[in-house]
Design a protein around this motif. Structure first.
Motif, PDB file in Angstrom:
ATOM      1  N   ASP A  44      16.463  44.670  37.155  1.00 36.74           N
ATOM      2  CA  ASP A  44      15.555  43.673  36.598  1.00 36.74           C
ATOM      3  C   ASP A  44      14.126  44.198  36.623  1.00 36.74           C
ATOM      4  OD1 ASP A  44      14.791  41.216  35.531  1.00 36.74           O
ATOM      5  OD2 ASP A  44      14.550  40.291  37.496  1.00 36.74           O
ATOM      6  N   ASP A  46       9.883  42.863  35.180  1.00 39.15           N
ATOM      7  CA  ASP A  46       9.073  41.761  34.654  1.00 39.15           C
ATOM      8  C   ASP A  46       8.395  42.130  33.343  1.00 39.15           C
ATOM      9  OD1 ASP A  46       9.665  40.133  36.852  1.00 39.15           O
ATOM     10  OD2 ASP A  46       8.026  40.972  38.033  1.00 39.15           O
ATOM     11  N   HIS A  48      10.268  43.453  30.241  1.00 40.75           N
ATOM     12  CA  HIS A  48      11.058  43.257  29.032  1.00 40.75           C
ATOM     13  C   HIS A  48      11.536  41.815  28.873  1.00 40.75           C
ATOM     14  CE1 HIS A  48      11.305  47.563  29.913  1.00 40.75           C
ATOM     15  NE2 HIS A  48      11.258  47.685  28.597  1.00 40.75           N
ATOM     16  N   THR A  49      11.612  41.381  27.616  1.00 40.16           N
ATOM     17  CA  THR A  49      12.138  40.048  27.324  1.00 40.16           C
ATOM     18  C   THR A  49      13.661  40.093  27.330  1.00 40.16           C
ATOM     19  OG1 THR A  49      12.254  40.405  24.940  1.00 40.16           O
ATOM     20  CG2 THR A  49      10.149  39.590  25.828  1.00 40.16           C
ATOM     21  N   PHE A  50      14.269  38.924  27.414  1.00 43.51           N
ATOM     22  CA  PHE A  50      15.725  38.841  27.350  1.00 43.51           C
ATOM     23  C   PHE A  50      16.227  39.454  26.046  1.00 43.51           C
ATOM     24  CE2 PHE A  50      17.676  36.093  30.668  1.00 43.51           C
ATOM     25  CZ  PHE A  50      16.561  35.977  31.475  1.00 43.51           C
ATOM     26  N   ASP A  51      15.568  39.124  24.941  1.00 40.59           N
ATOM     27  CA  ASP A  51      16.005  39.636  23.636  1.00 40.59           C
ATOM     28  C   ASP A  51      15.945  41.160  23.573  1.00 40.59           C
ATOM     29  OD1 ASP A  51      16.612  37.130  22.650  1.00 40.59           O
ATOM     30  OD2 ASP A  51      14.659  36.853  21.683  1.00 40.59           O
ATOM     31  N   GLU A  52      14.924  41.760  24.158  1.00 37.73           N
ATOM     32  CA  GLU A  52      14.810  43.219  24.170  1.00 37.73           C
ATOM     33  C   GLU A  52      15.975  43.852  24.935  1.00 37.73           C
ATOM     34  OE1 GLU A  52      10.017  44.086  24.030  1.00 37.73           O
ATOM     35  OE2 GLU A  52      10.911  43.502  25.951  1.00 37.73           O
ATOM     36  N   THR A  72      22.706  40.593  30.860  1.00 37.83           N
ATOM     37  CA  THR A  72      21.262  40.368  30.996  1.00 37.83           C
ATOM     38  C   THR A  72      20.981  39.243  31.973  1.00 37.83           C
ATOM     39  OG1 THR A  72      20.890  41.186  28.751  1.00 37.83           O
ATOM     40  CG2 THR A  72      19.143  39.853  29.724  1.00 37.83           C
ATOM     41  N   HIS A  76      19.024  39.460  35.556  1.00 37.15           N
ATOM     42  CA  HIS A  76      17.920  38.539  35.845  1.00 37.15           C
ATOM     43  C   HIS A  76      18.148  37.761  37.149  1.00 37.15           C
ATOM     44  CE1 HIS A  76      14.685  35.683  35.162  1.00 37.15           C
ATOM     45  NE2 HIS A  76      15.548  34.694  35.315  1.00 37.15           N
TER      46      HIS A  76
END
Length: 109
Positions: A44, A46, A48-52, A72, A76
């Protein structure tokens, strides 16, 4: 697949005496260590986004959207997750794709 034998010399010290022990690993022992399943762990962060992460996992592993979402969320919630298990070369290839966007990974054998 390739095969070879590995020769190891070990020097054992006991008190004032020294003894040299020679060990030769068999072809099967060496091949087993080469084909042992390797694990690719994604950590994990802080940044990158979930979508990335989902998109990169799908690109790297060829998994479905649902599988990528599950992995993912596990990363997280737990801080890390196993994203692939298999031969070293395949783990290394997937690792390279994940690192294209600087995801934090580790290959364990």
């Amino acid at each position: 697949m390739f095969s070879f034998s590995q020769h190891i010399d070990v020097l054992v010290l006991s008190g004032t005496e020294s003894e040299e022990i020679t060990e030769t690993k068999t072809e099967e022992e060496v091949e087993e260590s080469v084909t042992t399943p390797w694990r690719l762990i994604l950590y994990d962060d802080d940044i990158h986004t979930f979508d990335e992460v989902i998109s990169q996992l799908m690109k790297a592993t060829g998994c479905s959207l649902s599988e990528a979402e599950d992995k993912t969320w596990k990363v997280h919630n737990e801080g890390k997750a196993l994203v692939h298990e298999g031969e070293f070369e395949e783990c290394l290839r997937i690792d390279g794709v994940l690192k294209e966007i600087q995801l934090v990974t580790e290959i364990k054998g």
